[in-house]
Design a protein around this motif. Structure first.
Motif, PDB file in Angstrom:
ATOM      1  N   GLU A 214      -8.853  -8.017   4.001  1.00 44.84           N
ATOM      2  CA  GLU A 214      -9.452  -7.284   5.193  1.00 44.84           C
ATOM      3  C   GLU A 214     -10.324  -8.327   6.005  1.00 44.84           C
ATOM      4  N   TYR A 215     -10.674  -9.338   5.483  1.00 46.91           N
ATOM      5  CA  TYR A 215     -11.583 -10.327   6.247  1.00 46.91           C
ATOM      6  C   TYR A 215     -10.827 -11.242   6.902  1.00 46.91           C
ATOM      7  N   LYS A 218      -9.815  -9.118  10.028  1.00 43.43           N
ATOM      8  CA  LYS A 218     -10.952  -9.162  11.187  1.00 43.43           C
ATOM      9  C   LYS A 218     -11.049 -10.526  11.581  1.00 43.43           C
ATOM     10  N   GLU A 221      -8.383 -11.068  14.486  1.00 45.74           N
ATOM     11  CA  GLU A 221      -8.758 -10.351  15.705  1.00 45.74           C
ATOM     12  C   GLU A 221      -9.992 -11.189  16.616  1.00 45.74           C
ATOM     13  N   MET A 254      -5.382  -1.204   8.794  1.00 49.33           N
ATOM     14  CA  MET A 254      -6.062  -2.238   9.504  1.00 49.33           C
ATOM     15  C   MET A 254      -5.457  -3.013  10.535  1.00 49.33           C
ATOM     16  N   LYS A 330     -16.468 -12.964   2.454  1.00 51.77           N
ATOM     17  CA  LYS A 330     -16.736 -11.818   3.310  1.00 51.77           C
ATOM     18  C   LYS A 330     -17.179 -12.226   4.839  1.00 51.77           C
ATOM     19  N   PHE A 332     -16.026 -13.084   7.926  1.00 46.52           N
ATOM     20  CA  PHE A 332     -14.740 -13.390   8.740  1.00 46.52           C
ATOM     21  C   PHE A 332     -14.870 -14.056   9.847  1.00 46.52           C
ATOM     22  N   LYS A 333     -16.207 -13.961  10.193  1.00 49.83           N
ATOM     23  CA  LYS A 333     -16.694 -14.983  11.571  1.00 49.83           C
ATOM     24  C   LYS A 333     -16.642 -16.260  11.223  1.00 49.83           C
TER      25      LYS A 333
END
Length: 385
Positions: A214-215, A218, A221, A254, A330, A332-333
Motif C-alpha cells: 500500500e505504501y 501511495k 501517486e 487502492m 511506511k 511513502f513520501k
C-alpha cells in the motif's frame, strides 16, 4: 607412516526452501568437503530441480515418492528408509535450511542412531504477521536448542536471535544470490528490442501483508505528478496467511488508475521474471516487516538499484547511497522521493546498478559464502581443524 587425510561429509536438508539456494552452496562447498543434498520426491521439487545446474561433485539423494500431506501414513516407510540411508553415510554435518516439523522429525530420529553436528540456517528470526503457525513455532523452538550452530543473514538478525539463543553459537553469513541461476539462460536469449525507455518500477516476490504494498501505491501517486509516464509492476503470487488475502483485496481497491499499474498476482515463470527485471529501472521493497530477502541479489544481477525499507537486515545488503536507498518503513513520501531521484538521474541510477552487481559478485557469491561456512563447520569438528 602415510598421513590419513580426513574428508568432512555434509548433508543438506533444504525442504520447503528454494532449492537453488542450497544447490549453489553445495556446489561451492565441494571445494572443501563432500556435499550431499536430500531432495524429497514431489512434483514441485522435481520441477524446480530440473531448472538448476548441479555440480557432478554433489551427491543428490532422492527420496522415494512422497504423498501429501507430508505426514501421510504412506510416508512413514519412506522416512525410515531415508533415515537408514543417512545413518549409513556417517555425515559429520547435517545442515538444515528451514525450521520445519518434518526436518525436526528427521533430526530427532537421527540423533538417536547417529552422531553428527547440527547446523541450522534461520532465514526469518521472527515470524511474519499472520504466519505464526504453532507447528513452525514448535520446530523453531527445538532447532534453536538442538543446533550446534545457527546461521543468520545479518548482524541485526543475530542481535534479535540472541534474545532466545546463546550468542556464541550464532554466526552471520551473507545470503547467497539465489534465484538467479534459473534466469541465466533467459538473459542470454532475451530479445533486446523488447526493452523500451519506460520508467518501470518493479515490485517482485510473494505478495503478503508484511510487504507493505500500500505504501508503494501511495508513493506512485506522488511520483506520477512529477514523472507522468511512470509504470508500476507488481508481480508475485498472493500469500495465504491470516492477513494476506484481505490485504490483497485492499491493495486492488487502492489502485485507482490502472493505466500505469500492472498486477500479476500469480506464480511468475523464470522466463517472465527475467523479462520484468530487464525492463525495469528500479526495484522497490516497501516492506513493513521482514528479516532479509532474495529479491535484492536478483536485482543486483540485473544491475538495478534497490529502494528498501529499514526492516530486518535489509540495510546490511542494500548499501544506502551506493547500491540503492534505505528509507523508513511506511514512509511513502521517502519512497517517492528516492524513486524520483533515480528516474531523474540516469547516471546515478546506472552507477548504483553497477555497484550492486559488484556486491553480488564479491560479497554474495557462492564461493564467498562457502569459504565462511566451511570455517564454521570446522570449528565444531575438531578432527578437521
Amino acid at each position: 607412516m602415510k598421513k590419513v587425510v580426513l574428508i568432512m561429509k555434509v548433508l543438506y536438508l533444504p525442504f520447503n526452501l528454494p532449492l537453488d539456494y542450497t544447490v549453489q552452496l553445495a556446489n561451492a562447498i565441494t571445494k572443501y568437503c563432500e556435499a550431499s543434498i536430500l531432495v524429497f520426491d514431489t512434483p514441485q521439487q522435481r520441477g524446480e530441480f530440473s531448472e538448476l545446474s548441479v555440480s557432478p561433485r554433489v551427491n543428490v539423494i532422492w527420496t522415494d515418492k512422497v504423498k501429501f500431506p507430508v505426514f501421510h501414513p504412506y510416508n512413514i516407510k519412506v522416512f525410515f528408509k531415508l533415515i537408514k540411508k543417512i545413518k549409513s553415510e556417517n555425515y559429520n554435518i547435517i545442515h538444515i535450511q528451514e525450521c520445519r516439523l518434518l526436518n525436526l522429525f528427521i533430526v530427532i530420529v537421527l540423533k538417536i542412531v547417529s552422531n553428527f553436528k547440527l547446523v541450522t540456517t534461520i532465514h526469518d528470526v521472527n515470524f511474519h504477521p499472520g504466519e505464526e503457525k504453532i507447528t513452525t513455532k514448535f520446530a523453531k523452538f527445538f532447532f534453536e536448542r538442538l543446533s550446534d550452530v545457527i546461521f543468520v543473514h545479518g548482524e541485526k538478525l543475530k542481535k534479535e536471535l540472541e534474545k532466545n539463543v546463546k550468542k556464541n553459537k550464532i554466526f552471520v553469513i551473507p545470503m547467497i544470490g539465489h534465484n538467479i541461476s534459473p534466469m541465466e539462460r533467459y538473459i542470454e536469449d532475451f530479445d533486446d528490442s523488447k526493452i523500451s525507455d519506460e520508467n518501470i518500477i518493479l515490485f517482485f516476490g510473494r505478495i503478503g501483508y508484511y510487504k507493505g504494498l500500500e505504501y508503494l501505491i501511495k508513493a506512485s501517486e506522488v511520483v506520477k505528478k512529477v514523472v507522468p509516464d511512470i509504470k508500476v509492476i507488481i508481480a508475485g503470487r498472493v500469500e495465504k496467511g491470516k492477513y494476506d488475502i484481505t490485504n490483497f483485496n485492499k491493495i486492488k481497491k487502492m489502485i485507482k488508475n490502472k493505466d500505469y499499474f500492472e498486477l500479476h498476482p500469480y506464480y511468475i515463470s523464470w522466463k517472465y521474471a527475467t523479462e520484468l527485471f530487464i525492463k525495469s529501472k528500479i526495484v522497490v521493497l516497501p516492506y513493513i516487516e521482514g528479516s532479509q530477502t532474495g529479491v535484492v541479489p536478483v536485482a543486483y544481477r540485473f544491475k538495478k538499484p534497490v529502494i528498501a525499507t529499514d526492516v530486518g537486515a535489509l540495510s546490511e545488503i542494500v548499501e544506502n547511497g551506493k547500491t540503492g536507498y534505505i528509507v523508513p518503513p511506511k514512509d511513502f513520501k521517502a519512497i517517492a522521493d528516492k524513486i524520483i531521484k533515480l528516474i531523474k538521474n540516469d547516471e546515478l541510477r546506472l552507477k548504483m546498478g553497477k555497484e550492486g552487481y559488484k556486491k553480488l559478485k564479491d560479497d554474495l557469491s557462492p564461493n564467498t559464502v562457502a569459504s565462511i561456512t566451511v570455517r564454521v563447520y570446522k570449528s565444531i569438528n575438531n578432527q578437521f581443524l
